[in-house]
Design a protein around this motif. Sequence first.
Motif, PDB file in Angstrom:
ATOM      1  N   LEU A  76       0.831  -1.193   0.000  1.00 46.23           N
ATOM      2  CA  LEU A  76       0.000   0.000   0.000  1.00 46.23           C
ATOM      3  C   LEU A  76       0.869   1.247   0.000  1.00 46.23           C
ATOM      4  O   LEU A  76       1.903   1.309   0.676  1.00 46.23           O
ATOM      5  N   GLY A  77       0.438   2.254  -0.753  1.00 43.53           N
ATOM      6  CA  GLY A  77       1.142   3.523  -0.774  1.00 43.53           C
ATOM      7  C   GLY A  77       0.707   4.413   0.377  1.00 43.53           C
ATOM      8  O   GLY A  77      -0.066   4.011   1.261  1.00 43.53           O
ATOM      9  N   GLU A  78       1.205   5.645   0.384  1.00 43.68           N
ATOM     10  CA  GLU A  78       0.890   6.578   1.464  1.00 43.68           C
ATOM     11  C   GLU A  78      -0.598   6.907   1.514  1.00 43.68           C
ATOM     12  O   GLU A  78      -1.139   7.220   2.578  1.00 43.68           O
ATOM     13  N   THR A  79      -1.269   6.837   0.390  1.00 44.62           N
ATOM     14  CA  THR A  79      -2.703   7.141   0.359  1.00 44.62           C
ATOM     15  C   THR A  79      -3.568   5.939   0.716  1.00 44.62           C
ATOM     16  O   THR A  79      -4.787   6.048   0.756  1.00 44.62           O
ATOM     17  N   GLY A  80      -2.946   4.787   0.966  1.00 46.21           N
ATOM     18  CA  GLY A  80      -3.704   3.601   1.304  1.00 46.21           C
ATOM     19  C   GLY A  80      -4.143   2.773   0.115  1.00 46.21           C
ATOM     20  O   GLY A  80      -4.802   1.747   0.280  1.00 46.21           O
ATOM     21  N   LEU A  81      -3.784   3.209  -1.094  1.00 50.42           N
ATOM     22  CA  LEU A  81      -4.137   2.465  -2.299  1.00 50.42           C
ATOM     23  C   LEU A  81      -3.052   1.448  -2.623  1.00 50.42           C
ATOM     24  O   LEU A  81      -1.871   1.647  -2.316  1.00 50.42           O
ATOM     25  N   VAL A  82      -3.454   0.366  -3.261  1.00 52.54           N
ATOM     26  CA  VAL A  82      -2.495  -0.638  -3.713  1.00 52.54           C
ATOM     27  C   VAL A  82      -1.616  -0.005  -4.792  1.00 52.54           C
ATOM     28  O   VAL A  82      -2.138   0.523  -5.781  1.00 52.54           O
ATOM     29  N   ASP A  83      -0.301  -0.028  -4.595  1.00 49.57           N
ATOM     30  CA  ASP A  83       0.577   0.608  -5.580  1.00 49.57           C
ATOM     31  C   ASP A  83       1.475  -0.394  -6.296  1.00 49.57           C
ATOM     32  O   ASP A  83       2.407  -0.009  -6.985  1.00 49.57           O
ATOM     33  N   GLN A  84       1.172  -1.672  -6.138  1.00 47.81           N
ATOM     34  CA  GLN A  84       1.881  -2.700  -6.898  1.00 47.81           C
ATOM     35  C   GLN A  84       0.921  -3.858  -7.162  1.00 47.81           C
ATOM     36  O   GLN A  84       0.205  -4.302  -6.258  1.00 47.81           O
ATOM     37  N   VAL A  85       0.875  -4.307  -8.402  1.00 40.73           N
ATOM     38  CA  VAL A  85      -0.044  -5.384  -8.778  1.00 40.73           C
ATOM     39  C   VAL A  85       0.234  -6.615  -7.925  1.00 40.73           C
ATOM     40  O   VAL A  85       1.387  -7.004  -7.717  1.00 40.73           O
ATOM     41  N   ALA A  86      -0.828  -7.223  -7.414  1.00 38.62           N
ATOM     42  CA  ALA A  86      -0.704  -8.455  -6.627  1.00 38.62           C
ATOM     43  C   ALA A  86      -1.487  -9.558  -7.317  1.00 38.62           C
ATOM     44  O   ALA A  86      -2.634  -9.349  -7.717  1.00 38.62           O
ATOM     45  N   ARG A  87      -0.873 -10.709  -7.493  1.00 43.67           N
ATOM     46  CA  ARG A  87      -1.535 -11.855  -8.112  1.00 43.67           C
ATOM     47  C   ARG A  87      -1.396 -13.054  -7.179  1.00 43.67           C
ATOM     48  O   ARG A  87      -0.298 -13.497  -6.895  1.00 43.67           O
ATOM     49  N   ILE A  88      -2.549 -13.560  -6.708  1.00 42.48           N
ATOM     50  CA  ILE A  88      -2.549 -14.646  -5.732  1.00 42.48           C
ATOM     51  C   ILE A  88      -3.128 -15.895  -6.384  1.00 42.48           C
ATOM     52  O   ILE A  88      -4.187 -15.841  -7.003  1.00 42.48           O
ATOM     53  N   HIS A  89      -2.439 -17.026  -6.230  1.00 37.57           N
ATOM     54  CA  HIS A  89      -2.860 -18.288  -6.830  1.00 37.57           C
ATOM     55  C   HIS A  89      -3.400 -19.237  -5.768  1.00 37.57           C
ATOM     56  O   HIS A  89      -2.878 -19.294  -4.648  1.00 37.57           O
ATOM     57  N   ALA A  90      -4.446 -19.982  -6.121  1.00 40.73           N
ATOM     58  CA  ALA A  90      -4.916 -21.065  -5.261  1.00 40.73           C
ATOM     59  C   ALA A  90      -4.003 -22.272  -5.438  1.00 40.73           C
ATOM     60  O   ALA A  90      -3.258 -22.379  -6.417  1.00 40.73           O
ATOM     61  N   ALA A  91      -4.060 -23.185  -4.494  1.00 47.03           N
ATOM     62  CA  ALA A  91      -3.157 -24.334  -4.516  1.00 47.03           C
ATOM     63  C   ALA A  91      -3.378 -25.237  -5.723  1.00 47.03           C
ATOM     64  O   ALA A  91      -2.449 -25.905  -6.171  1.00 47.03           O
ATOM     65  N   ASP A  92      -4.610 -25.266  -6.270  1.00 42.95           N
ATOM     66  CA  ASP A  92      -4.879 -26.153  -7.401  1.00 42.95           C
ATOM     67  C   ASP A  92      -4.353 -25.595  -8.718  1.00 42.95           C
ATOM     68  O   ASP A  92      -4.395 -26.273  -9.747  1.00 42.95           O
ATOM     69  N   GLY A  93      -3.878 -24.333  -8.718  1.00 41.68           N
ATOM     70  CA  GLY A  93      -3.354 -23.741  -9.936  1.00 41.68           C
ATOM     71  C   GLY A  93      -4.417 -23.313 -10.926  1.00 41.68           C
ATOM     72  O   GLY A  93      -4.096 -22.867 -12.025  1.00 41.68           O
ATOM     73  N   ILE A  94      -5.688 -23.430 -10.564  1.00 42.30           N
ATOM     74  CA  ILE A  94      -6.785 -23.069 -11.469  1.00 42.30           C
ATOM     75  C   ILE A  94      -7.291 -21.669 -11.175  1.00 42.30           C
ATOM     76  O   ILE A  94      -7.438 -20.845 -12.075  1.00 42.30           O
ATOM     77  N   ALA A  95      -7.567 -21.367  -9.914  1.00 44.96           N
ATOM     78  CA  ALA A  95      -8.101 -20.063  -9.536  1.00 44.96           C
ATOM     79  C   ALA A  95      -6.969 -19.073  -9.273  1.00 44.96           C
ATOM     80  O   ALA A  95      -5.965 -19.412  -8.641  1.00 44.96           O
ATOM     81  N   THR A  96      -7.146 -17.851  -9.769  1.00 47.34           N
ATOM     82  CA  THR A  96      -6.175 -16.772  -9.578  1.00 47.34           C
ATOM     83  C   THR A  96      -6.919 -15.479  -9.317  1.00 47.34           C
ATOM     84  O   THR A  96      -7.898 -15.167  -9.998  1.00 47.34           O
ATOM     85  N   LEU A  97      -6.453 -14.722  -8.312  1.00 49.60           N
ATOM     86  CA  LEU A  97      -7.049 -13.429  -7.998  1.00 49.60           C
ATOM     87  C   LEU A  97      -6.000 -12.355  -8.276  1.00 49.60           C
ATOM     88  O   LEU A  97      -4.894 -12.395  -7.726  1.00 49.60           O
TER      89      LEU A  97
END
Length: 269
Positions: A76-97
């Motif tokens: 998070l940046g100083e304004t509280g906004l996400v300032d770097q892309v985040a990619r999270i994977h589920a263990a099955d490798g199918i779902a991604t957020l």
Amino acid sequence: MTPTPTPTVTPTPTANVTPTQTRTPTPTATQKPPGSSGGGGGGGGSAPINPGWSTPEPNPTPTPTPREADSGSLHLGETGLVDQVARIHAADGIATLTIAEGIRAVDAAGNPLRAVTLATIDAADVPAAPGAYVFAGYACIAGPEEAVFSSPATLAFTFTQEQWDTVYNGSVQGGLVVQRYNRSAGTWEEVPTTVLPETRSVTAEALHLSAYALFVAAPGDGAAQAVAADTGPEPTAGREIPYALLIPGLLALVIAGAGALLYFRKGEP
């Protein structure tokens, strides 16, 4: 008296020594620093002096690298906004957020969200599917539950060719849909969904961290039945005559034939 002549001495010629030519070294030109002028007056042609500094080259701006993790921290940046892309994977490798830059993420209490998780859900633990849909076999849960984003994150289900053939086989256009489980209401809610056959994936907009599942429209649902009911009456041609109406007609025909037979017999001599 006759004077005695004095002999004249003839000088011996001295050999002239030819001087050896000494080569004058040619001075090596010193490279001029960037931005210096090449001025030129007549003088002795002395080389320019190196000032001992150089102009630094600008460094390219680095491109942010998406985070790749099973459970990821949000930067998070100083304004509280996400300032770097985040990619999270589920263990099955199918779902991604995927959470893009510029999104504000807060937990259920309204505090800045600093970590997100994504896990698969077993089919036995998936709440009952809506009546018009059938569970396609893939579900996940993003946490912490009840956290929200200011703009939708992207939830994607991406399959192998074999999995895609099973999921997409026989489904009509628009038949695949992702739904979010609203735990407080105890119901599934449809979210905007995009089906991408070319990449064998289904993506959905995720505003809440919650349970998500992939469904396919059930064949013969209420909409299909309504269409069938609105087709109107069938044409008369080719319709079978009910059996209950056939018997009285035959009896009337037999009686009429018997009456005609008696009438003709009376008329005989």
